[in-house]
Write a protein that holds these residues in place. Structure first.
Motif, mmCIF file in Angstrom:
data_model
loop_
_atom_site.group_PDB
_atom_site.id
_atom_site.type_symbol
_atom_site.label_atom_id
_atom_site.label_comp_id
_atom_site.label_asym_id
_atom_site.label_seq_id
_atom_site.Cartn_x
_atom_site.Cartn_y
_atom_site.Cartn_z
ATOM 1 N N GLN A 81 50.616 -1.304 72.159
ATOM 2 C CA GLN A 81 51.792 -1.945 72.645
ATOM 3 C C GLN A 81 52.572 -2.596 71.606
ATOM 4 O O GLN A 81 53.819 -2.915 71.925
ATOM 5 C CB GLN A 81 51.291 -2.588 73.893
ATOM 6 C CG GLN A 81 50.264 -3.575 73.777
ATOM 7 C CD GLN A 81 48.959 -3.387 73.991
ATOM 8 O OE1 GLN A 81 48.531 -2.270 73.814
ATOM 9 N NE2 GLN A 81 48.411 -4.069 74.579
ATOM 10 N N LYS A 85 56.643 -2.184 71.381
ATOM 11 C CA LYS A 85 57.466 -3.350 71.615
ATOM 12 C C LYS A 85 58.305 -3.630 70.243
ATOM 13 O O LYS A 85 59.373 -4.089 70.382
ATOM 14 C CB LYS A 85 56.716 -4.671 71.780
ATOM 15 C CG LYS A 85 56.005 -4.611 73.080
ATOM 16 C CD LYS A 85 55.184 -5.825 73.491
ATOM 17 C CE LYS A 85 54.604 -5.864 74.733
ATOM 18 N NZ LYS A 85 53.471 -6.923 74.911
ATOM 19 N N ASN A 110 49.564 3.682 80.443
ATOM 20 C CA ASN A 110 50.191 2.705 80.277
ATOM 21 C C ASN A 110 51.140 2.418 79.234
ATOM 22 O O ASN A 110 52.194 1.783 79.433
ATOM 23 C CB ASN A 110 49.038 1.316 80.256
ATOM 24 C CG ASN A 110 48.236 1.248 81.290
ATOM 25 O OD1 ASN A 110 48.692 1.679 82.317
ATOM 26 N ND2 ASN A 110 47.292 0.395 81.199
ATOM 27 N N LEU A 111 50.818 2.979 77.841
ATOM 28 C CA LEU A 111 51.718 2.988 76.720
ATOM 29 C C LEU A 111 53.065 3.801 77.295
ATOM 30 O O LEU A 111 54.103 3.418 76.725
ATOM 31 C CB LEU A 111 51.158 3.461 75.589
ATOM 32 C CG LEU A 111 49.823 2.645 75.206
ATOM 33 C CD1 LEU A 111 49.060 3.322 74.120
ATOM 34 C CD2 LEU A 111 50.311 1.173 74.472
ATOM 35 N N GLN A 113 54.163 4.338 79.990
ATOM 36 C CA GLN A 113 54.933 3.510 80.945
ATOM 37 C C GLN A 113 55.668 2.477 80.164
ATOM 38 O O GLN A 113 57.080 2.090 80.570
ATOM 39 C CB GLN A 113 54.383 2.984 82.018
ATOM 40 C CG GLN A 113 53.661 4.145 82.973
ATOM 41 C CD GLN A 113 54.830 4.939 83.776
ATOM 42 O OE1 GLN A 113 55.729 4.342 84.249
ATOM 43 N NE2 GLN A 113 54.581 6.310 83.865
ATOM 44 N N LEU A 114 55.182 1.759 79.087
ATOM 45 C CA LEU A 114 55.807 0.731 78.700
ATOM 46 C C LEU A 114 57.090 1.482 77.616
ATOM 47 O O LEU A 114 58.084 0.770 77.661
ATOM 48 C CB LEU A 114 54.733 0.240 77.575
ATOM 49 C CG LEU A 114 55.578 -1.041 76.686
ATOM 50 C CD1 LEU A 114 55.648 -2.089 77.213
ATOM 51 C CD2 LEU A 114 54.347 -1.464 75.926
ATOM 52 N N ARG A 117 59.755 1.826 80.043
ATOM 53 C CA ARG A 117 60.419 0.573 80.520
ATOM 54 C C ARG A 117 61.379 0.279 79.412
ATOM 55 O O ARG A 117 62.490 -0.657 79.720
ATOM 56 C CB ARG A 117 59.606 -0.498 80.926
ATOM 57 C CG ARG A 117 58.863 -0.245 82.119
ATOM 58 C CD ARG A 117 58.036 -1.331 82.705
ATOM 59 N NE ARG A 117 57.199 -1.883 81.833
ATOM 60 C CZ ARG A 117 55.849 -1.648 81.759
ATOM 61 N NH1 ARG A 117 55.272 -0.625 82.593
ATOM 62 N NH2 ARG A 117 54.924 -2.023 80.715
ATOM 63 N N LEU A 118 60.987 0.186 78.070
ATOM 64 C CA LEU A 118 61.836 -0.312 76.972
ATOM 65 C C LEU A 118 63.012 0.852 76.612
ATOM 66 O O LEU A 118 63.638 0.468 75.669
ATOM 67 C CB LEU A 118 60.743 -0.238 75.944
ATOM 68 C CG LEU A 118 59.796 -1.427 75.812
ATOM 69 C CD1 LEU A 118 58.870 -1.324 74.524
ATOM 70 C CD2 LEU A 118 60.382 -2.708 75.916
#
Length: 247
Positions: A81, A85, A110-111, A113-114, A117-118
């Protein structure tokens, strides 16, 4: 109990050496041998024909795009992550940056979905699990390797990238420092610091010569130190000594 009672302890990094000694292992019983054979990796990589344009076309990317690849498993210890980021910050300065996230694991969804979101999915591709040949194709087709691992011994993923002549940007942890000297054969950043990671990636994207220089220095390090023909001799010698002492 095991390391204090064993006749010989075989491990692949100084991190493990220090941990074993701390647990009470006699240092004289330890044989430190990197398991990776970079010569085999180089032979395998050299046998693979890769066309830069074709690889990028398959992903819907252009020939001018710079690919940053991460090949770590999607588990908490590897902190993938942190890489994701860094992507928005890189894209602000380098619109042609593209991130290849290789592998899978418990955090894969999860990655993804991140990344959504980003709002970076247009610049990120998740490959899923890859066989060795496919992995080498990805490495040979990429421009920069990154790893944000929070802990490691001798990282097979790092040695693979170095053998593929990729400039490596990795977290400043003991396992990585054993292989990477900052600004000499790779670049180090503080674990979890996505801002610093992004800054280093941007610098390399803007400097083709620096990428080539670090890539070649890393390759030379892996060629000399991840040499199984030489390293295995230490293991064979240790085993022979055990046999002679028992005799």
């Amino acid at each position: 109990y095991v390391v204090t009672h064993a006749d010989c302890v075989v491990l692949d990094s100084m991190v493990q050496f220090e941990a074993s000694v701390k647990l009470g292992c006699d240092p004289k019983k330890i044989v430190r041998v990197p398991w990776i054979d970079s010569s085999e990796l180089v032979r395998s990589a050299d046998s693979i024909e890769v066309r830069r344009d074709e690889f990028r076309n398959l992903l819907g990317w252009s020939s001018r795009d710079v690919i940053i690849v991460c090949t770590r498993s999607h588990a908490p210890i590897y902190d993938v992550q942190c890489v994701l980021k860094s992507v928005p910050m890189v894209l602000k300065q380098c619109e042609n940056a593209r991130f290849l996230i290789v592998g899978h694991g418990p955090l894969t969804e999860n990655l993804k979905q991140l990344a959504k979101r980003l709002d970076i999915m247009h610049s990120v591709h998740f490959t899923g699990y890859l066989e060795r040949t496919q992995l080498l194709v990805c490495l040979k087709s990429s421009d920069i390797y990154v790893s944000s691992s929070l802990s490691d011994g001798t990282s097979a993923s790092l040695i693979e990238a170095m053998a593929a002549k990729l400039p490596c940007v990795v977290s400043n942890i003991s396992g990585n420092r054993e292989w990477i000297a900052n600004n000499e054969n790779g670049l180090l950043f503080a674990p979890g610091d996505s801002l610093s990671l992004a800054s280093l990636i941007v610098d390399l994207i803007h400097d083709d010569g620096r990428r080539a220089e670090l890539g070649w220095s890393g390759y030379e390090t892996s060629r000399v130190r991840a040499n199984w023909e030489r390293n295995s001799a230490a293991l064979v010698s240790a085993i022979e000594n055990l046999g002679s002492h028992r005799g």
